[in-house]
Every structure is written in structure tokens, then in C-alpha cells.
Design a protein around this motif. Sequence first.
Motif, PDB file in Angstrom:
ATOM      1  N   ASP A 109      37.999  54.914  41.417  1.00 47.76           N
ATOM      2  CA  ASP A 109      38.322  56.680  41.361  1.00 47.76           C
ATOM      3  C   ASP A 109      38.410  56.873  39.485  1.00 47.76           C
ATOM      4  O   ASP A 109      39.216  56.511  38.902  1.00 47.76           O
ATOM      5  N   LEU A 110      37.208  58.082  39.613  1.00 42.99           N
ATOM      6  CA  LEU A 110      37.010  58.093  37.883  1.00 42.99           C
ATOM      7  C   LEU A 110      37.877  58.519  37.573  1.00 42.99           C
ATOM      8  O   LEU A 110      38.645  57.920  36.401  1.00 42.99           O
ATOM      9  N   ASN A 111      38.413  60.048  37.960  1.00 38.77           N
ATOM     10  CA  ASN A 111      40.659  60.296  37.260  1.00 38.77           C
ATOM     11  C   ASN A 111      40.835  59.366  36.986  1.00 38.77           C
ATOM     12  O   ASN A 111      41.895  59.770  35.717  1.00 38.77           O
ATOM     13  N   ARG A 112      41.506  58.514  37.927  1.00 40.93           N
ATOM     14  CA  ARG A 112      42.778  57.514  37.731  1.00 40.93           C
ATOM     15  C   ARG A 112      42.248  56.474  36.044  1.00 40.93           C
ATOM     16  O   ARG A 112      42.850  56.425  35.610  1.00 40.93           O
ATOM     17  N   ALA A 113      40.652  56.582  36.132  1.00 37.96           N
ATOM     18  CA  ALA A 113      40.995  55.711  35.694  1.00 37.96           C
ATOM     19  C   ALA A 113      40.356  56.167  33.932  1.00 37.96           C
ATOM     20  O   ALA A 113      41.677  55.647  33.225  1.00 37.96           O
ATOM     21  N   LEU A 114      40.113  57.397  33.714  1.00 36.51           N
ATOM     22  CA  LEU A 114      40.414  58.296  32.752  1.00 36.51           C
ATOM     23  C   LEU A 114      42.100  58.626  32.674  1.00 36.51           C
ATOM     24  O   LEU A 114      42.661  59.063  30.816  1.00 36.51           O
ATOM     25  N   ASP A 115      42.397  58.676  33.405  1.00 40.85           N
ATOM     26  CA  ASP A 115      44.676  59.636  33.058  1.00 40.85           C
ATOM     27  C   ASP A 115      45.134  58.534  32.947  1.00 40.85           C
ATOM     28  O   ASP A 115      46.062  58.684  31.690  1.00 40.85           O
ATOM     29  N   GLU A 116      45.183  57.464  33.455  1.00 44.13           N
ATOM     30  CA  GLU A 116      45.644  56.651  32.536  1.00 44.13           C
ATOM     31  C   GLU A 116      44.951  54.827  31.371  1.00 44.13           C
ATOM     32  O   GLU A 116      45.910  54.006  31.427  1.00 44.13           O
ATOM     33  N   ASN A 117      44.330  55.853  31.520  1.00 42.14           N
ATOM     34  CA  ASN A 117      43.737  54.753  30.236  1.00 42.14           C
ATOM     35  C   ASN A 117      42.978  55.702  28.927  1.00 42.14           C
ATOM     36  O   ASN A 117      42.098  56.044  28.767  1.00 42.14           O
ATOM     37  N   PRO A 118      43.872  56.071  27.506  1.00 39.61           N
ATOM     38  CA  PRO A 118      43.373  56.161  26.534  1.00 39.61           C
ATOM     39  C   PRO A 118      42.197  55.744  26.410  1.00 39.61           C
ATOM     40  O   PRO A 118      42.206  54.894  25.926  1.00 39.61           O
ATOM     41  N   ASP A 158      33.613  51.762  39.270  1.00 39.37           N
ATOM     42  CA  ASP A 158      32.882  51.892  40.205  1.00 39.37           C
ATOM     43  C   ASP A 158      33.184  51.865  41.541  1.00 39.37           C
ATOM     44  O   ASP A 158      33.975  51.353  42.111  1.00 39.37           O
ATOM     45  N   LEU A 159      32.294  52.660  42.678  1.00 42.80           N
ATOM     46  CA  LEU A 159      32.777  52.110  44.037  1.00 42.80           C
ATOM     47  C   LEU A 159      32.331  51.148  44.697  1.00 42.80           C
ATOM     48  O   LEU A 159      33.722  50.788  46.110  1.00 42.80           O
ATOM     49  N   ARG A 160      31.961  49.931  43.978  1.00 44.23           N
ATOM     50  CA  ARG A 160      31.871  48.554  44.711  1.00 44.23           C
ATOM     51  C   ARG A 160      32.813  47.876  43.680  1.00 44.23           C
ATOM     52  O   ARG A 160      32.355  47.414  42.548  1.00 44.23           O
ATOM     53  N   PRO A 161      33.405  47.266  44.902  1.00 44.86           N
ATOM     54  CA  PRO A 161      34.452  45.942  44.397  1.00 44.86           C
ATOM     55  C   PRO A 161      33.664  45.312  43.097  1.00 44.86           C
ATOM     56  O   PRO A 161      33.775  43.947  42.382  1.00 44.86           O
ATOM     57  N   ASP A 162      32.737  44.403  44.166  1.00 49.68           N
ATOM     58  CA  ASP A 162      31.569  43.458  43.707  1.00 49.68           C
ATOM     59  C   ASP A 162      31.017  43.986  42.271  1.00 49.68           C
ATOM     60  O   ASP A 162      31.078  42.537  41.885  1.00 49.68           O
ATOM     61  N   ALA A 163      31.031  45.422  42.327  1.00 53.56           N
ATOM     62  CA  ALA A 163      30.326  45.279  40.918  1.00 53.56           C
ATOM     63  C   ALA A 163      31.298  45.557  39.809  1.00 53.56           C
ATOM     64  O   ALA A 163      31.056  45.244  38.786  1.00 53.56           O
ATOM     65  N   LEU A 164      32.692  45.829  40.693  1.00 56.19           N
ATOM     66  CA  LEU A 164      33.593  45.452  39.109  1.00 56.19           C
ATOM     67  C   LEU A 164      33.930  44.400  38.712  1.00 56.19           C
ATOM     68  O   LEU A 164      34.382  44.191  37.332  1.00 56.19           O
TER      69      LEU A 164
END
Length: 350
Positions: A63-72, A40-46
Motif C-alpha cells: 500500500d503506497l499511502n500507508r508507506a508514505l503515512d508511516e515513514n517520513p 511493490d504489489l508483489r511480495p517476491d519483488a519486495l
Amino acid sequence: MVDSLRYIIVGTGGFGAHWCRAFLPRLTELGKARPVAAVDLRPDALLNAQQHLGLPADRCYADLNRALDENPADFIIIVVPPAHHETVVDAALAHDLHILSEKPIADTMAGCARIYHKVNAAGKKMAVTMSHRFDQDKQSLEAAIKSGKYGRLNYIVHRFTHDCRKFGSWGEFRHRIPDPLLVEGTVHHFDILRSLTGADGQTVYATTWNPPWGEYAGDSTALINLTMTNGVPCAYEGAKANATTLNGWGNDYLRAECEDGTLELDRRQLRVLRSGPDGAPVAEPLPLLERPVWMNAWLAEMFCDWLAGGPPPPNHLGDNIQCAALLFAAIESAHTHAPVDVQAYLQKHL
């Protein structure tokens, strides 16, 4: 024992917070799926993902792509505004993930068609959470219609009316967008009508407007005539700027006129009416169906079962593209003041 599926949720504020709190913990409890990251773009939402899903802060990303890259993962859950669905779908497919998305597929018919083709070309599974069709009261009405006990279905009337005329009373963004009633409300009701009639839309004629007192940029009110592919007519009344809320969210009025009885669902009360000896209607209450969970929680379970080798859920992409076509055909009808052939409209875009 088969390992549970892994998912990444994109969008943990707004309705995404409800996913974190009310729907997804059950998947973990059942051993069907577990979270590996949230975006999510908002830290409070996370914080919703941390509090309700038990994710550590380092698995929560902007960052969406970072999350996808780092978490199978095995699948992604999309709970962001429809205009951003295609971007998330593209990223998910690039990482070989299946997709469970909030409705609609996208914010335009062209976008829906692109996603439809991309997902099919990638050989991945996608479902869309059109949740209201899967609520207890609508499922009970559908079961009554299809039981055959009341004879053949003649036509259906559907009412969904609110007092949400003041700016922000239905969430600020809905007061700013074009066609808010159709895009954010009626799309669910079209799906309900499809399930109750057992057919897709054939012809739609929509009249939409916003009364002077409705604080909306787009049309908040609609009267719509539908004819389904099996010939069953449906009449729909939707309004967000009325003086009173007669049948709001989860409390729809639906009347199914059948050959041997009138099935009426009003504010979650289901009954059948027939003429008595003096001609006056005699009502018989009907019990609602029972199951452990309904709506999104149930849809999430069915999606996981599909990925595990079970049958496709009723809300799979191939079915939901029909609902998207009905929605955007209705918008075209409203803007052109003319009836639209839904199936021809769909084929033109596919």
C-alpha cells in the motif's frame, strides 16, 4: 555532519530490482541517502529491497499511502510503468516529497504536462532518469563535439538496431503496447541527440512500422528526421525486429559530422576520421572519459546533491519536458504521416 536524505522506492521488481541491487546501495555508502521504505504489489519483488537495501519486512508495503503515512522521507523514487507515474507523483506531493522518476514523465503528453504543472505548483524538485545520455561513451562523444577541436557540428546520424523480433524477447509488455520502439527505446536516443547537439527538437518527421515477422502489437521500426532548434539536422534509424543486432542497448552507432573531423562512436569505440593524402579516411582512436560511476547511479548522486543545495542536474523536470515533447510529437508524426513542430506541440500542451 549533515544527516543523509531519506527515500522511499516504489517499484522493486523488474528494473526496480536493478535499482535496489546496483544503484541505491552506493547512495548509502556515500552517506547521501538511505532507504526508509519500499513499495511493490508483489511480495517476491519486495525481497529485493530487503536483500539489497537492508530494509526489514515491516518497512516493505503493498500500500503506497500507508508507506508514505508511516515513514517520513525527503524524496520518492518511482520505478513503475509510465501509466502509473502520475498516481505516485500525486501521493508524493501530498506528502511533501521531492521526486526522482524513471522515464518518461508519463505515458501521454497530457499526463506529462499535468505532472509538470503539479510539481512546479508544489514547489518541489523532480528529475527523470534518462540514463543512456549519461553513459561513458555518449558523454565522451559529447565532450569531443563540444571541445571545439573538430570545428562546428554539421549533422548527426544515430543507429539502434536489434534482433528482438520474437514475442517476449524485449520483455512481454513491450510486445503488447502501442509504439514500443519510440516509447521504450527512442525516447532515450532523442535525449542523447539533444545533449550532443546542445539544442531541443524543432521539427520531427517519423515513419514507423512493424514488419510482418515482428511479433509486436505496435510499431517496432522507425526512420526519423529531426531538425534541432539550432538548425542541426539528425537522422535516426531504430529497429527491434531486424535479422541481426548491429547496435543494441549501450552499443549505439553515432556519427557526428563536424567541420574538421568525423567523430564516430560504434559499439563503445570512439574515433575521429579525416581524409588522408590519398583521400582514404584515416582513423585516430579517442579515449573515453573516466569517472567512478555512470548512468542511473550518477544521476541518483546528482539528484541528492541538488536536494542538498547543489545545482540542478541536467535531467531536471524543466529540461526533460522537452524530451517528452519530442517523443510524443514523433508519435503524432508517425500516426499522421506529417512533420510536427515540436515547440508548438509543447506549447499547445503546456
